[in-house]
Design a protein around this motif. Structure first.
Motif, PDB file in Angstrom:
ATOM      1  N   ILE A  64      34.630  -5.383 -44.278  1.00  0.00           N
ATOM      2  CA  ILE A  64      33.907  -5.169 -45.540  1.00  0.00           C
ATOM      3  C   ILE A  64      32.537  -4.550 -45.236  1.00  0.00           C
ATOM      4  CG2 ILE A  64      35.067  -7.015 -46.837  1.00  0.00           C
ATOM      5  CD1 ILE A  64      32.640  -8.812 -46.207  1.00  0.00           C
ATOM      6  N   PRO A  65      31.986  -3.773 -46.169  1.00  0.00           N
ATOM      7  CA  PRO A  65      30.646  -3.211 -45.957  1.00  0.00           C
ATOM      8  C   PRO A  65      29.621  -4.340 -46.113  1.00  0.00           C
ATOM      9  CG  PRO A  65      31.748  -2.206 -47.871  1.00  0.00           C
ATOM     10  CD  PRO A  65      32.557  -3.379 -47.459  1.00  0.00           C
ATOM     11  N   ALA A  66      29.468  -5.136 -45.061  1.00  0.00           N
ATOM     12  CA  ALA A  66      28.787  -6.433 -45.146  1.00  0.00           C
ATOM     13  C   ALA A  66      27.272  -6.373 -45.007  1.00  0.00           C
ATOM     14  CB  ALA A  66      29.359  -7.358 -44.063  1.00  0.00           C
ATOM     15  N   ARG A  67      26.739  -5.207 -44.655  1.00  0.00           N
ATOM     16  CA  ARG A  67      25.297  -5.105 -44.416  1.00  0.00           C
ATOM     17  C   ARG A  67      24.610  -4.553 -45.664  1.00  0.00           C
ATOM     18  NH1 ARG A  67      23.042  -0.792 -41.161  1.00  0.00           N
ATOM     19  NH2 ARG A  67      20.852  -1.239 -40.820  1.00  0.00           N
ATOM     20  N   LEU A  68      23.723  -5.363 -46.224  1.00  0.00           N
ATOM     21  CA  LEU A  68      23.014  -4.970 -47.442  1.00  0.00           C
ATOM     22  C   LEU A  68      21.524  -4.802 -47.146  1.00  0.00           C
ATOM     23  CD1 LEU A  68      24.669  -7.542 -49.885  1.00  0.00           C
ATOM     24  CD2 LEU A  68      25.267  -5.119 -49.639  1.00  0.00           C
ATOM     25  N   ILE A  69      20.963  -3.699 -47.607  1.00  0.00           N
ATOM     26  CA  ILE A  69      19.540  -3.452 -47.393  1.00  0.00           C
ATOM     27  C   ILE A  69      18.859  -3.426 -48.763  1.00  0.00           C
ATOM     28  CG2 ILE A  69      17.826  -1.811 -46.516  1.00  0.00           C
ATOM     29  CD1 ILE A  69      20.154  -0.951 -44.523  1.00  0.00           C
ATOM     30  N   GLY A  70      17.930  -4.357 -48.938  1.00  0.00           N
ATOM     31  CA  GLY A  70      17.253  -4.463 -50.230  1.00  0.00           C
ATOM     32  C   GLY A  70      15.774  -4.698 -50.060  1.00  0.00           C
ATOM     33  N   THR A  74       7.976  -7.349 -54.339  1.00  0.00           N
ATOM     34  CA  THR A  74       6.725  -6.810 -53.758  1.00  0.00           C
ATOM     35  C   THR A  74       6.968  -5.498 -53.009  1.00  0.00           C
ATOM     36  OG1 THR A  74       7.113  -8.052 -51.718  1.00  0.00           O
ATOM     37  CG2 THR A  74       5.786  -9.136 -53.404  1.00  0.00           C
ATOM     38  N   GLY A  75       8.249  -5.189 -52.750  1.00  0.00           N
ATOM     39  CA  GLY A  75       8.580  -3.967 -52.012  1.00  0.00           C
ATOM     40  C   GLY A  75       8.919  -4.200 -50.556  1.00  0.00           C
ATOM     41  N   ALA A  76       8.730  -5.436 -50.051  1.00  0.00           N
ATOM     42  CA  ALA A  76       9.042  -5.737 -48.644  1.00  0.00           C
ATOM     43  C   ALA A  76      10.549  -5.633 -48.395  1.00  0.00           C
ATOM     44  CB  ALA A  76       8.551  -7.141 -48.291  1.00  0.00           C
ATOM     45  N   LYS A  77      10.916  -4.920 -47.313  1.00  0.00           N
ATOM     46  CA  LYS A  77      12.334  -4.682 -46.994  1.00  0.00           C
ATOM     47  C   LYS A  77      12.990  -5.964 -46.432  1.00  0.00           C
ATOM     48  CE  LYS A  77      15.223  -1.937 -43.917  1.00  0.00           C
ATOM     49  NZ  LYS A  77      15.285  -1.014 -42.786  1.00  0.00           N
ATOM     50  N   ILE A  78      14.179  -6.246 -46.926  1.00  0.00           N
ATOM     51  CA  ILE A  78      14.949  -7.410 -46.460  1.00  0.00           C
ATOM     52  C   ILE A  78      16.377  -6.955 -46.174  1.00  0.00           C
ATOM     53  CG2 ILE A  78      15.874  -9.710 -47.047  1.00  0.00           C
ATOM     54  CD1 ILE A  78      12.900  -9.929 -46.852  1.00  0.00           C
ATOM     55  N   GLU A  79      16.888  -7.340 -45.006  1.00  0.00           N
ATOM     56  CA  GLU A  79      18.266  -6.981 -44.648  1.00  0.00           C
ATOM     57  C   GLU A  79      19.142  -8.233 -44.667  1.00  0.00           C
ATOM     58  OE1 GLU A  79      20.468  -5.095 -40.824  1.00  0.00           O
ATOM     59  OE2 GLU A  79      18.574  -4.140 -41.382  1.00  0.00           O
ATOM     60  N   ILE A  80      20.265  -8.127 -45.354  1.00  0.00           N
ATOM     61  CA  ILE A  80      21.185  -9.259 -45.506  1.00  0.00           C
ATOM     62  C   ILE A  80      22.543  -8.876 -44.915  1.00  0.00           C
ATOM     63  CG2 ILE A  80      22.385 -10.758 -47.180  1.00  0.00           C
ATOM     64  CD1 ILE A  80      19.928 -10.135 -49.066  1.00  0.00           C
ATOM     65  N   PHE A  81      23.058  -9.759 -44.082  1.00  0.00           N
ATOM     66  CA  PHE A  81      24.362  -9.530 -43.459  1.00  0.00           C
ATOM     67  C   PHE A  81      25.313 -10.612 -43.963  1.00  0.00           C
ATOM     68  CE2 PHE A  81      26.135  -7.338 -39.593  1.00  0.00           C
ATOM     69  CZ  PHE A  81      27.421  -7.818 -39.746  1.00  0.00           C
ATOM     70  N   LEU A  82      26.281 -10.217 -44.796  1.00  0.00           N
ATOM     71  CA  LEU A  82      27.240 -11.188 -45.336  1.00  0.00           C
ATOM     72  C   LEU A  82      28.202 -11.628 -44.232  1.00  0.00           C
ATOM     73  CD1 LEU A  82      28.062  -9.433 -48.723  1.00  0.00           C
ATOM     74  CD2 LEU A  82      26.418 -11.275 -48.309  1.00  0.00           C
ATOM     75  N   LEU A  83      28.399 -12.919 -44.087  1.00  0.00           N
ATOM     76  CA  LEU A  83      29.260 -13.440 -43.024  1.00  0.00           C
ATOM     77  C   LEU A  83      30.628 -13.867 -43.540  1.00  0.00           C
ATOM     78  CD1 LEU A  83      26.640 -15.539 -41.024  1.00  0.00           C
ATOM     79  CD2 LEU A  83      27.575 -13.310 -40.411  1.00  0.00           C
ATOM     80  N   ARG A  84      30.631 -14.735 -44.578  1.00  0.00           N
ATOM     81  CA  ARG A  84      31.930 -15.141 -45.140  1.00  0.00           C
ATOM     82  C   ARG A  84      31.714 -15.710 -46.528  1.00  0.00           C
ATOM     83  NH1 ARG A  84      33.251 -20.833 -44.005  1.00  0.00           N
ATOM     84  NH2 ARG A  84      31.497 -21.781 -42.913  1.00  0.00           N
ATOM     85  N   ILE A  95      20.092 -13.516 -42.703  1.00  0.00           N
ATOM     86  CA  ILE A  95      19.006 -12.730 -43.315  1.00  0.00           C
ATOM     87  C   ILE A  95      17.909 -12.456 -42.289  1.00  0.00           C
ATOM     88  CG2 ILE A  95      17.277 -12.652 -45.163  1.00  0.00           C
ATOM     89  CD1 ILE A  95      19.041 -14.474 -46.820  1.00  0.00           C
ATOM     90  N   LYS A  96      17.638 -11.152 -42.099  1.00  0.00           N
ATOM     91  CA  LYS A  96      16.516 -10.762 -41.235  1.00  0.00           C
ATOM     92  C   LYS A  96      15.224 -11.062 -41.986  1.00  0.00           C
ATOM     93  CE  LYS A  96      17.701  -7.070 -37.985  1.00  0.00           C
ATOM     94  NZ  LYS A  96      17.689  -5.629 -37.777  1.00  0.00           N
ATOM     95  N   ASN A  97      14.227 -11.542 -41.286  1.00  0.00           N
ATOM     96  CA  ASN A  97      12.945 -11.884 -41.930  1.00  0.00           C
ATOM     97  C   ASN A  97      13.107 -12.933 -43.028  1.00  0.00           C
ATOM     98  OD1 ASN A  97      11.700  -9.915 -40.311  1.00  0.00           O
ATOM     99  ND2 ASN A  97      12.073  -8.333 -41.836  1.00  0.00           N
ATOM    100  N   ILE A  98      13.972 -13.912 -42.779  1.00  0.00           N
ATOM    101  CA  ILE A  98      14.235 -14.956 -43.788  1.00  0.00           C
ATOM    102  C   ILE A  98      12.969 -15.737 -44.134  1.00  0.00           C
ATOM    103  CG2 ILE A  98      14.950 -16.774 -42.136  1.00  0.00           C
ATOM    104  CD1 ILE A  98      17.209 -17.428 -44.253  1.00  0.00           C
ATOM    105  N   LYS A  99      12.017 -15.750 -43.190  1.00  0.00           N
ATOM    106  CA  LYS A  99      10.754 -16.475 -43.439  1.00  0.00           C
ATOM    107  C   LYS A  99       9.991 -15.881 -44.621  1.00  0.00           C
ATOM    108  CE  LYS A  99      10.199 -18.004 -38.665  1.00  0.00           C
ATOM    109  NZ  LYS A  99       9.617 -17.684 -37.362  1.00  0.00           N
ATOM    110  N   GLU A 106      14.923 -13.647 -55.261  1.00  0.00           N
ATOM    111  CA  GLU A 106      15.975 -12.627 -55.293  1.00  0.00           C
ATOM    112  C   GLU A 106      15.570 -11.392 -54.496  1.00  0.00           C
ATOM    113  OE1 GLU A 106      17.025 -11.756 -59.331  1.00  0.00           O
ATOM    114  OE2 GLU A 106      17.887 -13.749 -59.675  1.00  0.00           O
ATOM    115  N   VAL A 107      16.583 -10.772 -53.898  1.00  0.00           N
ATOM    116  CA  VAL A 107      16.403  -9.500 -53.195  1.00  0.00           C
ATOM    117  C   VAL A 107      17.114  -8.428 -54.032  1.00  0.00           C
ATOM    118  CG1 VAL A 107      16.883  -8.198 -51.082  1.00  0.00           C
ATOM    119  CG2 VAL A 107      16.310 -10.642 -50.940  1.00  0.00           C
ATOM    120  N   ILE A 108      16.401  -7.340 -54.328  1.00  0.00           N
ATOM    121  CA  ILE A 108      16.990  -6.274 -55.163  1.00  0.00           C
ATOM    122  C   ILE A 108      17.713  -5.287 -54.242  1.00  0.00           C
ATOM    123  CG2 ILE A 108      16.501  -4.427 -56.808  1.00  0.00           C
ATOM    124  CD1 ILE A 108      13.724  -6.153 -57.171  1.00  0.00           C
ATOM    125  N   ILE A 109      19.026  -5.179 -54.426  1.00  0.00           N
ATOM    126  CA  ILE A 109      19.834  -4.230 -53.641  1.00  0.00           C
ATOM    127  C   ILE A 109      19.948  -2.907 -54.397  1.00  0.00           C
ATOM    128  CG2 ILE A 109      22.040  -3.858 -52.445  1.00  0.00           C
ATOM    129  CD1 ILE A 109      20.486  -6.321 -51.395  1.00  0.00           C
TER     130      ILE A 109
END
Length: 336
Positions: A64-70, A74-84, A95-99, A106-109
């Motif tokens: 599946i196209p599991a990598r989401l970039i949103g 505030t405009g800060a980039k967040i990368e989400i990798f769906l696992l299951r 989630i990269k930069n989960i902190k 919410e992250v806007i994709i």
């Protein structure tokens, strides 16, 4: 059992960034376990080693196209990798930069697609909710193919086809069962005409397939869990093949792990966390088609259990000398 026994030196330029085309024109190293012989062929020559009545078992999972970039509001980039998935809309994710995120944020994709952080978990993992209509369509529209990190390039449109086997059917993997990438529809038809049968099982390959072993004592490593399912028809075909004295050929380490999980548990469906390393007595598989694997990985341990550590390390040394292409988009190995 020392992890350092399964290390080898790999020049970076031998890591394949793209597959060769057509798929079945890559190189094939053939390892004969009985005679300790190594041959060098082209992948489509695999038919020379398969006989009428032999059975190829393939993993029909679909990436599946599991990598989401949103981004956050505030405009800060967040990368989400769906696992299951837990449900259609609730997923386990990395989630990269989960902190940078708080639970409930919410992250806007895209304008019609958002991801809400429900709960933070350990090691950067999280439970998330996908917000939007028709999640499959949204993932196809916004999701990226999750290429392995060692490929060191961004995914391209053509990877949606290249990183998928021609028999991919059941959506759920976040990494491709790469041994299957070498088959073309034409080669499968040719094998069928020869009388080589094929059967399918499903193992949704997870991100843990790239996770390194961190303990020098191999036995202390804990495998990730992956969902698998084996149809009754496949089990019947394996039984019949073995009764006739023909070979069961696993296409990929994922198929080996699926079949050996069944051999150990008797369960046709569930979550597998089987870890195969030398010495291991294989119950279901007579031959294996696989790729060249990372040093000190669970996968090189599995093939070492199948062919013997010394023979595998000798083959890998020869593969480096002869400039074979390594890893997901690289060349193939047939162990008979």
């Amino acid at each position: 059992m020392k992890l350092s026994d399964y290390d080898y030196n790999l020049p970076k330029e031998l890591i394949a960034k793209y597959p060769v085309e057509p798929r079945d024109s890559c190189r094939l190293m053939v390892l004969d376990r009985k005679n300790r012989k190594i041959e060098h062929r082209i992948f489509r020559d695999v038919e020379d080693y398969l006989d009428k009545g032999d059975l190829l078992v393939l993993n029909d999972t679909k990436v599946i196209p599991a990598r989401l970039i949103g981004k956050k509001k505030t405009g800060a980039k967040i990368e989400i990798f769906l696992l299951r998935p837990y449900t259609e809309k609730k997923w386990e994710a990395l989630i990269k930069n989960i902190k940078r995120l708080k639970e409930g944020q919410e992250v806007i994709i895209g304008e019609d697609f958002r991801v809400k952080l429900i709960e933070k978990q350990e090691e950067g993992k999280a439970k998330v909710e996908l917000i939007g209509d028709n999640i499959d369509r949204l993932l196809e529209k916004y999701g990226h193919i999750p290429l392995p990190p060692y490929i060191e390039r961004e995914d391209e449109e053509k990877d949606k086809e290249l990183y998928q086997t021609v028999f991919a059917k059941k959506k759920g993997a976040v990494a491709s069962p790469t041994a299957g990438l070498h088959f073309t529809k034409e080669l499968l038809e040719k094998l069928e005409k020869k009388g080589v049968k094929k059967a399918f099982c499903t193992l949704h390959v997870g991100l843990g397939t790239f996770r390194p072993i961190k303990t020098e004592d191999i036995t202390k490593h804990k495998m990730h869990q992956e969902f698998y399912r084996i149809p009754d028809e496949t089990l019947s075909m394996i039984k019949e093949t073995k009764q006739k004295g023909k070979k069961v050929i696993a296409v990929g380490t994922t198929v080996v792990r699926t079949l050996e999980t069944y051999a150990q548990t008797g369960k046709k469906e569930g979550f597998s966390d089987i870890f195969i390393y030398p010495p291991y007595s294989f119950k279901m598989v007579d031959a294996l088609i696989t790729n060249f694997h990372l040093p000190k990985s669970t996968l090189i341990l599995l093939v070492s259990a199948f062919a013997g550590r010394d023979f595998i390390m000798k083959a890998y040394k020869e593969a480096v000398e002869k400039k074979y292409r390594f890893f997901s988009y690289g060349d193939a190995m047939l162990i008979i």
